[in-house]
Scaffold this active site. Structure first.
Site: not given
Length: 251
Positions: A95-97, A99, A122
């Site tokens: 998720h975020s970083m 990803a 994500s």
């Protein structure tokens, strides 16, 4: 490469070991996040999927270790830790970083002859979609304001000086890693990519998430949910069901 997991890695947490599972899912946290964020995911997917949650240095039980503020260095450090777990098919969720880090890990795994069965990206724009961001250069108040705006951290903790002293260095380091990352054009992944994004995410538009499809030859799909950058907090059951469906089909 195949080997037996040792269970002694500082990087890996297994909250609900699932030795009979056909597939492993490696979960990589967002900026400032920790392995424990994925405890509910592990619980929901066990025993069908063996979930590994990554713990970055500089937080929780690793808080006395030096943070790593570079995505490439994080990926280089993590791949040797993950290789012993590739005796089963492995998928990546970030998720975020996390990803972006998942993408760089997938590149390295493929170079070593290990192709993940899926990459779930994500709340993050595709690696090729660059933005100039400098949150990591803000003072503490500016960094806290960003965290509150994204609602990714329990804001009740942000007024606790002791907690802040513990978490701000790792959050700043992670923001630096994410914001200074630059995609190096190269061969596309063979790993299929499944992108997930909130429809009101200030950090990743739907079109920026759709661009993940340009980074793979192995198939791509995009799912859009109501919510912002941490849409995942409210939409977790739907996201987990989607992950389960993909991995079950591949097992």
């Amino acid at each position: 490469m195949t080997a037996n997991p040792t269970g002694t890695s500082l990087w890996i947490r297994q909250f609900h070991p699932a030795p009979t599972a056909a597939t492993r899912l490696v979960c990589l946290p967002h900026a400032g996040g920790s392995a424990s964020y994925y405890f509910p995911v592990s619980k929901a997917l066990s025993p069908t999927v063996d979930v590994l949650a990554v713990q970055y240095p500089g937080r929780q039980d690793r808080r006395n270790e030096k943070c790593i503020d570079n995505i490439a260095e994080l990926a280089d450090a993590l791949v040797p830790e993950l290789l012993p777990y590739t005796d089963k098919p492995v998928a990546l969720f970030g998720h975020s970083m996390g990803a972006t880090l998942s993408f760089e890990i997938a590149l390295r795994l493929e170079q070593k002859g290990v192709q993940p069965v899926a990459l779930f990206a994500s709340g993050r724009r595709a690696p090729s979609c660059h933005r100039d961001e400098s949150v990591h250069l803000r003072d503490d108040d500016g960094l806290i304001a960003e965290m509150k705006a994204l609602s990714g951290t329990d804001t009740s903790l942000l007024g606790d000086d002791e907690i802040l002293r513990m978490v701000l260095p790792s959050i700043r380091s992670d923001y630096k890693a994410a914001e200074t990352y630059r995609y190096t054009p190269g061969p596309r992944l063979a790993t299929p990519i499944h992108a997930h994004v909130g429809d009101d995410d200030p950090k990743a538009t739907v079109e920026e998430a759709r661009a993940w499809g340009e980074h793979t030859t192995g198939g791509f799909d995009l799912q859009v949910y109501p919510g912002g950058h941490f849409y995942l907090n409210d939409q977790a059951p739907r996201v987990i069901a989607s992950i389960r469906d993909v991995l079950t089909a591949k097992s």
